[in-house]
Design a protein around this motif. Structure first.
Motif, PDB file in Angstrom:
ATOM      1  N   GLY A  63       0.797  -1.233   0.000  1.00  0.00           N
ATOM      2  CA  GLY A  63       0.000   0.000   0.000  1.00  0.00           C
ATOM      3  C   GLY A  63       0.822   1.271   0.000  1.00  0.00           C
ATOM      4  O   GLY A  63       0.371   2.313  -0.484  1.00  0.00           O
ATOM      5  N   TRP A  64       2.041   1.197   0.513  1.00  0.00           N
ATOM      6  CA  TRP A  64       2.883   2.392   0.555  1.00  0.00           C
ATOM      7  C   TRP A  64       3.204   2.902  -0.853  1.00  0.00           C
ATOM      8  O   TRP A  64       3.448   4.100  -1.038  1.00  0.00           O
ATOM      9  CB  TRP A  64       4.178   2.114   1.324  1.00  0.00           C
ATOM     10  N   ARG A  65       3.163   2.022  -1.834  1.00  0.00           N
ATOM     11  CA  ARG A  65       3.435   2.441  -3.212  1.00  0.00           C
ATOM     12  C   ARG A  65       2.371   3.420  -3.703  1.00  0.00           C
ATOM     13  O   ARG A  65       2.677   4.381  -4.416  1.00  0.00           O
ATOM     14  CB  ARG A  65       3.482   1.226  -4.139  1.00  0.00           C
ATOM     15  N   TYR A  66       1.116   3.157  -3.324  1.00  0.00           N
ATOM     16  CA  TYR A  66       0.030   4.027  -3.782  1.00  0.00           C
ATOM     17  C   TYR A  66       0.162   5.426  -3.194  1.00  0.00           C
ATOM     18  O   TYR A  66      -0.306   6.406  -3.780  1.00  0.00           O
ATOM     19  CB  TYR A  66      -1.315   3.412  -3.417  1.00  0.00           C
ATOM     20  N   GLY A  67       0.788   5.531  -2.035  1.00  0.00           N
ATOM     21  CA  GLY A  67       1.043   6.854  -1.462  1.00  0.00           C
ATOM     22  C   GLY A  67       1.934   7.689  -2.355  1.00  0.00           C
ATOM     23  O   GLY A  67       1.673   8.876  -2.599  1.00  0.00           O
ATOM     24  N   PHE A  68       2.998   7.063  -2.882  1.00  0.00           N
ATOM     25  CA  PHE A  68       3.891   7.776  -3.800  1.00  0.00           C
ATOM     26  C   PHE A  68       3.194   8.072  -5.129  1.00  0.00           C
ATOM     27  O   PHE A  68       3.368   9.156  -5.694  1.00  0.00           O
ATOM     28  CB  PHE A  68       5.155   6.947  -4.057  1.00  0.00           C
ATOM     29  N   PHE A  69       2.399   7.117  -5.622  1.00  0.00           N
ATOM     30  CA  PHE A  69       1.693   7.354  -6.884  1.00  0.00           C
ATOM     31  C   PHE A  69       0.755   8.555  -6.768  1.00  0.00           C
ATOM     32  O   PHE A  69       0.724   9.428  -7.640  1.00  0.00           O
ATOM     33  CB  PHE A  69       0.879   6.115  -7.271  1.00  0.00           C
ATOM     34  N   ALA A  70      -0.028   8.587  -5.684  1.00  0.00           N
ATOM     35  CA  ALA A  70      -1.007   9.665  -5.511  1.00  0.00           C
ATOM     36  C   ALA A  70      -0.319  11.012  -5.332  1.00  0.00           C
ATOM     37  O   ALA A  70      -0.714  12.015  -5.940  1.00  0.00           O
ATOM     38  CB  ALA A  70      -1.901   9.364  -4.311  1.00  0.00           C
ATOM     39  N   SER A  71       0.728  11.048  -4.507  1.00  0.00           N
ATOM     40  CA  SER A  71       1.422  12.310  -4.241  1.00  0.00           C
ATOM     41  C   SER A  71       2.058  12.861  -5.506  1.00  0.00           C
ATOM     42  O   SER A  71       1.928  14.049  -5.830  1.00  0.00           O
ATOM     43  CB  SER A  71       2.489  12.094  -3.164  1.00  0.00           C
ATOM     44  N   GLY A  72       2.734  11.998  -6.256  1.00  0.00           N
ATOM     45  CA  GLY A  72       3.362  12.445  -7.496  1.00  0.00           C
ATOM     46  C   GLY A  72       2.354  12.880  -8.539  1.00  0.00           C
ATOM     47  O   GLY A  72       2.556  13.872  -9.254  1.00  0.00           O
ATOM     48  N   GLY A  73       1.238  12.146  -8.632  1.00  0.00           N
ATOM     49  CA  GLY A  73       0.216  12.510  -9.607  1.00  0.00           C
ATOM     50  C   GLY A  73      -0.395  13.868  -9.329  1.00  0.00           C
ATOM     51  O   GLY A  73      -0.602  14.680 -10.248  1.00  0.00           O
ATOM     52  N   VAL A  74      -0.686  14.139  -8.050  1.00  0.00           N
ATOM     53  CA  VAL A  74      -1.249  15.445  -7.692  1.00  0.00           C
ATOM     54  C   VAL A  74      -0.265  16.559  -8.012  1.00  0.00           C
ATOM     55  O   VAL A  74      -0.646  17.649  -8.466  1.00  0.00           O
ATOM     56  CB  VAL A  74      -1.632  15.465  -6.197  1.00  0.00           C
ATOM     57  N   CYS A  75       1.034  16.295  -7.810  1.00  0.00           N
ATOM     58  CA  CYS A  75       2.041  17.315  -8.088  1.00  0.00           C
ATOM     59  C   CYS A  75       2.122  17.618  -9.582  1.00  0.00           C
ATOM     60  O   CYS A  75       2.267  18.768  -9.990  1.00  0.00           O
ATOM     61  CB  CYS A  75       3.403  16.862  -7.579  1.00  0.00           C
ATOM     62  N   LEU A  76       2.000  16.588 -10.401  1.00  0.00           N
ATOM     63  CA  LEU A  76       2.004  16.804 -11.851  1.00  0.00           C
ATOM     64  C   LEU A  76       0.815  17.661 -12.275  1.00  0.00           C
ATOM     65  O   LEU A  76       0.952  18.583 -13.080  1.00  0.00           O
ATOM     66  CB  LEU A  76       1.960  15.457 -12.568  1.00  0.00           C
ATOM     67  N   VAL A  77      -0.355  17.377 -11.708  1.00  0.00           N
ATOM     68  CA  VAL A  77      -1.549  18.164 -12.023  1.00  0.00           C
ATOM     69  C   VAL A  77      -1.372  19.610 -11.567  1.00  0.00           C
ATOM     70  O   VAL A  77      -1.729  20.559 -12.277  1.00  0.00           O
ATOM     71  CB  VAL A  77      -2.797  17.537 -11.374  1.00  0.00           C
ATOM     72  N   SER A  78      -0.801  19.790 -10.376  1.00  0.00           N
ATOM     73  CA  SER A  78      -0.583  21.131  -9.852  1.00  0.00           C
ATOM     74  C   SER A  78       0.323  21.945 -10.766  1.00  0.00           C
ATOM     75  O   SER A  78       0.065  23.119 -11.047  1.00  0.00           O
ATOM     76  CB  SER A  78       0.027  21.047  -8.444  1.00  0.00           C
ATOM     77  N   GLY A  79       1.389  21.313 -11.258  1.00  0.00           N
ATOM     78  CA  GLY A  79       2.286  22.011 -12.174  1.00  0.00           C
ATOM     79  C   GLY A  79       1.592  22.430 -13.454  1.00  0.00           C
ATOM     80  O   GLY A  79       1.812  23.536 -13.966  1.00  0.00           O
ATOM     81  N   CYS A  80       0.732  21.574 -13.958  1.00  0.00           N
ATOM     82  CA  CYS A  80      -0.011  21.904 -15.185  1.00  0.00           C
ATOM     83  C   CYS A  80      -0.962  23.075 -14.960  1.00  0.00           C
ATOM     84  O   CYS A  80      -1.090  23.969 -15.819  1.00  0.00           O
ATOM     85  CB  CYS A  80      -0.793  20.688 -15.669  1.00  0.00           C
ATOM     86  N   LEU A  81      -1.633  23.110 -13.804  1.00  0.00           N
ATOM     87  CA  LEU A  81      -2.561  24.201 -13.502  1.00  0.00           C
ATOM     88  C   LEU A  81      -1.825  25.537 -13.400  1.00  0.00           C
ATOM     89  O   LEU A  81      -2.318  26.565 -13.880  1.00  0.00           O
ATOM     90  CB  LEU A  81      -3.309  23.907 -12.207  1.00  0.00           C
ATOM     91  N   ILE A  82      -0.652  25.531 -12.786  1.00  0.00           N
ATOM     92  CA  ILE A  82       0.129  26.759 -12.687  1.00  0.00           C
ATOM     93  C   ILE A  82       0.571  27.219 -14.068  1.00  0.00           C
ATOM     94  O   ILE A  82       0.535  28.414 -14.392  1.00  0.00           O
ATOM     95  CB  ILE A  82       1.345  26.550 -11.767  1.00  0.00           C
TER      96      ILE A  82
END
Length: 451
Positions: free
Chosen positions: A163-182
């Motif tokens: 399950g710890w892998r999904y933590g990294f997947f979710a965190s990285g994915g949100v960061c990619l989206v945040s960069g695109c919005l900026i």
């Protein structure tokens, strides 16, 4: 008075997304280390390495990102940091060994290290000194809210195989989206946009007189308030508790990983309230005493943080409910701490130096946290985490509180020096505008001098 940039609160929300995802990546380690530890049969000292290595790299690269942003394009550099950091965070979730986790997680820090100093400089240009406290509280409140939401969720992932892998997947994915919005929606207001002394001038004029030079960076080290804040950053015991809180409750108080992670919710809610209210209280303290309000607020928050640290680490309450209440109180006072720190640094540095100043302060702080994290985990293995926390968390917070006293003398003088320089720049720009207009008038009358 300075004119407010359009949609500045929405702009600030976009910026908060990059810091939130950066922080959530770190919380994957702090929240899920017991699960990673069990999965890979790691010793407690591995936690110290996972916390220290990214911080050391961030300490080295953060000022470089701030320099690059100040000399080129702040928005472009911020988007790059968010996107590349998010990509390497996602890659960490695919790691198959401790070494791979350490390398990938550390490499993501290379890019995440640029986000906070750039965001701090942009915040100072979006909001004037009368509303910066509220804006800073709002920014860090967003981060605390995200941690409050994600913390328990990540804790429950410990019950899922891998399950710890999904933590990294979710965190990285949100960061990619945040960069695109900026990249799509954010607009840089320009250096010095919120300063009342420079409000009458265009962005081009402001930035022409706010160029970053090596002489200015060297002079930054001569600002006494900034130097004191940097020294204080060496004694940042409050940050250690965040990194080991879950492991502490598991190792010292006997809770399982999922139960211990429950303190993240009240802690995050407390942090959210603390940052929001801390910003409002900081603005109020400044109105009451423009020359000492921020410093007094800083010192009171530090003293309360020491009390909260004792309650969280030195008393065996025996109930996770009581620990949740203690971590809520800790979140309240800890949440207000970065608000006060940021406001003091912003107030005593010139607009073009704020990103660099914050990067230097963070670099020193990260280096100290890295060293102290290693010391805490190794000392915890030798004498116990409870004793190590008393010395390196509670003790160092008290040192910070004592050092704050010197700011009552340095802060007013350094703040006055910044405003004097801004007035000088305004007068210089006005003189250049007047001379340019006179040349145009002479040319129009046919009396301009022969070249």
């Amino acid at each position: 008075m300075s004119s407010s940039p359009p949609r500045r609160w929405l702009q600030l929300t976009l910026l908060g997304g990059t810091l939130t995802t950066e922080t959530s990546e770190g919380s994957v380690i702090s929240m899920l280390f017991p699960a990673i530890q069990a999965s890979l049969a790691l010793p407690l000292s591995a936690l110290g390495a996972l916390q220290a290595a990214p911080k050391l790299l961030s300490a080295a690269t953060g000022p470089l990102w701030a320099q690059l942003a100040a000399r080129t394009n702040r928005k472009a550099v911020l988007v790059s940091c968010a996107a590349l950091g998010g990509a390497w965070c996602v890659a960490t979730g695919f790691a198959q060994s401790y070494l791979q986790i350490l390398l990938l997680f550390t490499f993501s820090a290379l890019f995440f290290s640029g986000t906070q100093p750039i965001v701090t400089a942009l915040l100072a240009d979006l909001f004037d000194d009368k509303s910066r406290g509220r804006a800073t509280g709002y920014l860090y409140g967003l981060i605390a809210l995200m941690i409050a939401v994600l913390g328990p969720v990540m804790g429950q992932l410990s019950q899922v195989p891998g399950g710890w892998r999904y933590g990294f997947f979710a965190s990285g994915g949100v960061c990619l989206v945040s960069g695109c919005l900026i990249a799509v929606f954010f607009k840089d207001p320009g250096v010095g946009a919120s300063e009342s002394e420079l409000a009458a001038f265009s962005r081009t004029e402001r930035e022409e007189h706010s160029k970053l030079t090596w002489r200015a960076i060297i002079a930054l080290c001569e600002v006494r308030t900034f130097a004191l804040v940097v020294v204080q950053s060496l004694f940042c015991g409050q940050f250690l508790l965040l990194g080991v809180a879950i492991v502490y409750l598991v190792e010292v108080d006997g809770f399982d990983n999922a139960t211990a992670s429950l303190v993240a919710l009240p802690g995050g809610i407390g942090g959210m309230i603390g940052t929001f209210c801390g910003g409002l209280l900081a603005d109020r303290a400044r109105r009451i005493s423009p020359r000492a309000g921020y410093v007094a607020f800083f010192q009171v928050v530090g003293a309360l943080c020491a009390v909260a640290s004792v309650l969280c680490t030195q008393v065996d309450w025996g109930s996770i409910v009581v620990f949740c209440a203690c971590f809520f109180f800790y979140g309240l006072v800890y949440g207000a701490w970065p608000v006060a720190t940021q406001l003091i640094v912003i107030d005593v540095t010139l607009p073009e130096l704020r990103g660099t100043a914050n990067a230097i302060r963070i670099a020193v702080q990260l280096g100290a946290v890295a060293a102290l994290s290693l010391l805490l985990t190794h000392l915890g293995e030798r004498v116990g985490l409870k004793e190590a926390a008393l010395l390196l968390v509670v003790g160092l917070v008290l040192v910070e509180v004592a050092l704050t006293t010197a700011l009552y003398w340095t802060y007013p003088r350094d703040r006055d020096a910044v405003h004097a320089e801004l007035r000088r720049r305004a007068a210089e720009i006005e003189t250049e505008e007047t001379e340019a207009q006179e040349r145009l008038d002479r040319a129009a009358l046919g009396t301009s001098p022969i070249q």
